[in-house]
Design a protein around this motif. Sequence first.
Motif, PDB file in Angstrom:
ATOM      1  N   UNK A   1       0.893  -1.168   0.046  1.00  0.00           N
ATOM      2  CA  UNK A   1      -0.077  -0.049   0.099  1.00  0.00           C
ATOM      3  C   UNK A   1       0.989   1.354   0.071  1.00  0.00           C
ATOM      4  N   UNK A   2       2.089   1.302   0.709  1.00  0.00           N
ATOM      5  CA  UNK A   2       2.901   2.230   0.825  1.00  0.00           C
ATOM      6  C   UNK A   2       3.509   2.530  -0.607  1.00  0.00           C
ATOM      7  N   UNK A   3       3.841   1.651  -1.472  1.00  0.00           N
ATOM      8  CA  UNK A   3       4.360   1.747  -2.983  1.00  0.00           C
ATOM      9  C   UNK A   3       3.286   2.249  -3.648  1.00  0.00           C
ATOM     10  N   UNK A   4       2.013   1.758  -3.644  1.00  0.00           N
ATOM     11  CA  UNK A   4       0.768   2.291  -4.231  1.00  0.00           C
ATOM     12  C   UNK A   4       0.775   3.964  -4.063  1.00  0.00           C
ATOM     13  N   UNK A   5       0.695   4.101  -2.653  1.00  0.00           N
ATOM     14  CA  UNK A   5       0.599   5.524  -2.478  1.00  0.00           C
ATOM     15  C   UNK A   5       1.663   6.371  -3.015  1.00  0.00           C
TER      16      UNK A   5
END
Length: 401
Positions: A373-377
């Motif tokens: 999720x951090x990478x997507x954000x």
Amino acid sequence: MRILHTADWHLGKKLDSFSRLEEQILVMNEIVEIANEQQVDLVLIAGDLFDNFNPSVEAVELFYKTLKRLSENGKRPVIAISGNHDSPSLIDAPDPLARECGIILIGYPNAKVQEFEVTGFQLIKSVEGMIELKLNSFDFPIRILHTAYANETRLKQYLGEKKEDALNEILAANWKNNADEYCDESGVNLLMAHLYMNKKGEEILEEPEGEKPIKIGNADLVFSEAIPSQIQYTALGHLHGFKNIGTEEKPVVYSSSPLCYSFSEAGQTKYISIVDAQPNQTVAYNKIELKNGKPLIRKTFDSVDKALEWLNENQNALVELTLESESFLKAEDRKLIYQAHSGIVHLIPKVKNQEVEAVEYRFADQTKDMKELFVDYFKSKNGNQEPNEELKELFNEILNN
């Protein structure tokens, strides 16, 4: 007679976390030295004496010591008004004691100053918004219309509630009434104010970056045409660059701040204004450069090596450094940069422009773990570019603490 006009001292101001007090001590000494070398008869300080309503003990001490030195124990009048950064009550508070040293402190617009006499001069007349001085060394009086910073609240309290009138009209009427009554051709006639003033029809002047804005729309804009015709010189405070917005015959001068206080002022030369005046004559004024204080410099580099080379060669400066690179700045590079120079106020990493893929913003996929999720954000905020391994590791460290 000779007048020194200065403004916008902002004593106690910091640039981010960097104290400017040592520089301010040096430049205050310089202003005192100029006053003595130029054999100045009167000092005008047009507001923003401090940088905030609750200045530090050190800033207050520097202010009073500087004023006392400028006044030469009552031989030379020193008049200081409050600006939009100042607490008017704080400025007014020591006035009874300050008068013993020939210092006049004016916190509120349209104030009436108590008459007094000291070694070198008398305050022979005082009405709301105007004082008249008689110096022992001159056979003519000096009249000063004074307007400390006036916001809507202070205007209602001290200039009367006239909601239908613009600030420009209220001030113009007050100045004209005092000028018509007291400013004849037998004396020197001056105006001192801390306001956002400009010439009608001229390009809007930019307020300093980080400065508390005075001008909101046109409600607080005062035109120089409001200055009465009797006034020979207008001493302004608020804008930090030296500028005459009047004419050569009737100067209306921002004297500038004594130091560069934001990076929007980087490269500016700072001045005080020296004015020679006599009754019923055009004044002569010139600016004297202030040489103390660290330069503020904005620099951009496309490599760490070039940045380090420049930083090592320019140690006596406060720096806003932008570093352009193909990827995000590594921790070891950041460390090298800060070790190379003690005056880096801002370090701005900037990823060079790349082909940016269209990013589709959508609700987070709750089936993914926090790292994904951090990478997507991160990709959604940075043109679809993935965070480097260092950032991923840092996020993981935070996640596990």
